[in-house]
Design an enzyme around this catalytic site. Structure first.
Site, PDB file in Angstrom:
ATOM      1  N   ASP A 306    -125.220  19.418 -35.193  1.00  0.00           N
ATOM      2  CA  ASP A 306    -126.166  18.466 -35.766  1.00  0.00           C
ATOM      3  C   ASP A 306    -125.644  17.055 -35.507  1.00  0.00           C
ATOM      4  OD1 ASP A 306    -128.306  17.351 -37.161  1.00  0.00           O
ATOM      5  OD2 ASP A 306    -128.199  18.833 -38.769  1.00  0.00           O
ATOM      6  N   GLU A 512    -134.054  14.698 -45.718  1.00  0.00           N
ATOM      7  CA  GLU A 512    -132.664  15.118 -45.883  1.00  0.00           C
ATOM      8  C   GLU A 512    -132.112  14.730 -47.259  1.00  0.00           C
ATOM      9  OE1 GLU A 512    -130.776  15.184 -41.604  1.00  0.00           O
ATOM     10  OE2 GLU A 512    -131.716  13.246 -41.969  1.00  0.00           O
TER      11      GLU A 512
END
Length: 628
Positions: A306, A512
């Site tokens: 990521d 997020e």
């Protein structure tokens, strides 16, 4: 050495370089891919191999950087377009320029350009924005999700992008998690069904294709990415990037199961999660990345980190970066998303290989996987954008699919204050109606996070689409007066003499960690608007949110209640169902709790006592009632 000799030596070296790829097997599209990969790998230097393992942000991807470091991949982070008002042509021209730089290197290995396309091609101006995954889970329609994948692939290819970081196959177990709307459902089986997005993006895997081998059908398809491996969806208290504490059996039965299906469908890449499993960071987990994903499940695509994911192996992040490089690459991560600190990564990995901390076999495995995907995608044979696809961006056919998805994602949770009373569908012909609430005329709120900007935006001017207010105006009879008030006062309501009101409220955009929420109340002034309007006017409340919110204190005063999730750019789909052109069919993809004190609570739990259970959803016909 005199000048003539230096010139002759330089000429000799250039000739050697040009001869080194003349007649090379890897350039022949008729040769089997395994042979092409092997041939190219043998020709590569360590610098070229490490370059292939490096993915950098487009802001850093100058021609010199791509050529000097042999960069293998470039990405656009959330909200990172070439220009503020980028067009498809702008994207194509910039990405093709990067590709030309990559092809001018000694071996001419093309870059693979990646982007987050999590509910359509969501970084790009005027793209079609589909409902977020939680809404698609409510549809229970895998074929619809597959068609969304096909449309998304075409819109990505319209901008010259062949690789998207989607789908998220998390099984969100706690709605307090800020990424819960990226999950199709709390139920593993529903998430597995929705992995049909993968063949939508990539094309259907041929029946004789070996299990675990990636598949991309052609130039109208893109490589997909199953994320975030694994257990990000079960983090403690729904805190993003936190620890998932569960047994191996629990990990396999709930969180891992969608990856089995994704691999079976030929997914090209898998992205590793920021989170930990029983205290071990996933970006450094050799057992789950190499032993299980690669060896047990026989995944043959490449594993990608990521965004700055390896930095977070240590606390604080980026502390002892050399260790983070060692731990992540040794764990089995093949391509490292290093948007900014790419020189540190390249230097550290070069050092670790040179002094045998990381064996060359590990590097060759990583590069072989990356090259395999590039060959399978046809990047070596057709590296540049197909400009005939530019008109696919935001086209009407895709918007119709998105509108259909909105209709099928709406969940009707209440329809009347008594069993004998029906409020929906609403009549199109009325004297005067009120549309109220902060989310009624705000395309940004309607789309949510990961739309143009990573954290989303507010307003109607940043991309194309139809707000819910405009959709209502488009739908009602021409003689019906539509009054809009974002925050109506008591006097507005008492003097209005409205036949009914549609109240549209909900969450502000987030993505997020910024979306982690321990109380899950309706943001101000949403609850006040519900109370004020529903006390004096017959009201339908439409909630725009990425998850269930606390509604129990207000549910009794509502005449009808609709969970619209984050419907995206095509608000007309909401009006289609409110006014009876189509019936309500959506079913809850998540349990709707009474109080946050019950969380986490999922279907099948021992003390299951929801406000609305998983799978609940009222249905309606398509005939609007004549009056209210």
């Amino acid at each position: 050495m005199d000048l003539v000799n230096k010139f002759m030596l330089l000429l000799f070296l250039l000739l050697c370089c040009s001869m080194s790829t003349k007649g090379a097997l890897y350039k022949n599209p008729k040769i089997p891919i395994r042979v092409r990969v092997s041939d190219l790998l043998k020709r590569m230097t360590i610098a070229e191999k490490i370059g292939q393992m490096s993915q950098i942000e487009r802001l850093n991807a100058t021609d010199d950087v791509i050529k000097n470091y042999y960069i293998g991949s470039v990405l656009s982070g959330g909200g990172s377009p070439p220009l503020p008002n980028d067009t498809a042509t702008d994207w194509v021209e910039r990405i093709d320029a990067m590709q030309k730089a990559a092809l001018s290197t000694r071996l001419g290995i093309p870059i693979i350009y990646g982007i987050d396309a999590v509910h359509g091609h969501n970084n790009v101006l005027n793209a079609t924005i589909f409902p977020h995954n939680v809404g698609l889970g409510a549809s229970r329609d895998p074929d619809l999700v597959k068609r969304i994948g096909q449309a998304t692939a075409l819109e990505a290819r319209a901008t010259g992008i062949p690789y998207v970081f989607a789908p998220c196959v998390a099984v969100c177990r706690d709605p307090r998690w800020g990424r819960c709307y990226e999950s199709y459902s709390e139920d593993t089986d529903v998430v597995r069904q929705m992995t049909e997005l993968i063949p939508g993006l990539q094309g259907d895997v041929p029946p004789d294709s070996p299990k675990g081998v990636p598949y991309v059908a052609g130039g109208k398809n893109v490589a997909a990415c199953a994320k975030h491996y694994v257990g990000d969806d079960g983090a403690h208290n729904g805190i993003d990037e936190n620890n998932t504490a569960t047994s191996f059996h629990g990990l396999l039965s709930i969180h891992m199961a969608p990856y089995y299906t994704a691999i079976k469908k030929g997914v090209s890449t898998v992205m590793v999660s920021y989170s930990s499993w029983n205290g071990d960071k996933m970006h450094a987990n050799h057992f789950l990345v190499t032993d299980f994903l690669k060896n047990k499940l026989r995944f043959r695509g490449f594993v990608i980190s990521d965004w700055q994911g390896i930095d977070r192996i240590t606390s604080p992040p980026y502390n002892n970066y050399t260790y983070s490089v060692l731990a992540s690459v040794t764990a089995g991560i093949d391509m490292i998303m290093i948007p900014y600190n790419y020189t540190d990564f390249i230097n550290d990995l070069t050092y670790l290989v040179k002094y045998n901390f990381i064996p060359m076999t590990r590097i060759d495995d990583a590069v072989s996987r990356i090259l395999r995907v590039k060959f399978l995608m046809g990047l070596f044979d057709k590296p540049f954008a197909d400009r005939s696809l530019i008109n696919q961006l935001g086209n009407q056919k895709h918007r119709e699919i998105a509108r259909e998805a909105v209709r099928k994602s709406l969940v009707l949770l209440k329809n009347g204050k008594s069993p004998n009373e029906t409020v929906l569908p609403l009549p199109k012909k009325s004297k005067k109606i009120l549309v109220a609430g902060t989310h009624a005329d705000n395309l940004g709120y309607q789309c949510g996070g990961w739309t143009i900007a990573r954290q989303g935006l507010s307003g109607n001017n940043f991309t194309a689409g139809t707000s819910i207010l405009q959709a209502i105006k488009n739908t009602v009879h021409p003689t019906t007066e539509v009054v809009f008030s974002e925050r109506p006062t008591s006097s507005d309501l008492s003097d209005g003499k409205y036949d009914y009101a549609v109240v549209v409220v909900g969450e502000l955009p987030y993505a997020e960690t910024a979306g982690d929420n321990m109380n899950l109340t309706i943001p101000v002034p949403g609850a006040r608007t519900i109370r004020r309007v529903c006390r004096v006017v017959k009201c339908v409340v439409v909630l725009i949110s990425g998850r269930p919110l606390v509604v129990q204190p207000y549910i009794e005063m509502m005449d009808a209640f609709v969970a619209a999730w984050l419907p995206g750019s095509e608000g007309q789909g909401v009006a289609d169902v409110l006014f009876g052109d189509y019936g309500f069919t959506g079913k809850l993809p998540r349990t709707w709790f009474k109080s946050v004190d019950q969380l986490p609570m999922n279907v099948g739990d021992k003390d299951y006592d929801p406000l609305f259970p998983f799978g609940y959803g009222l249905t309606t016909g398509t005939e609007p009632i004549k009056s209210i």
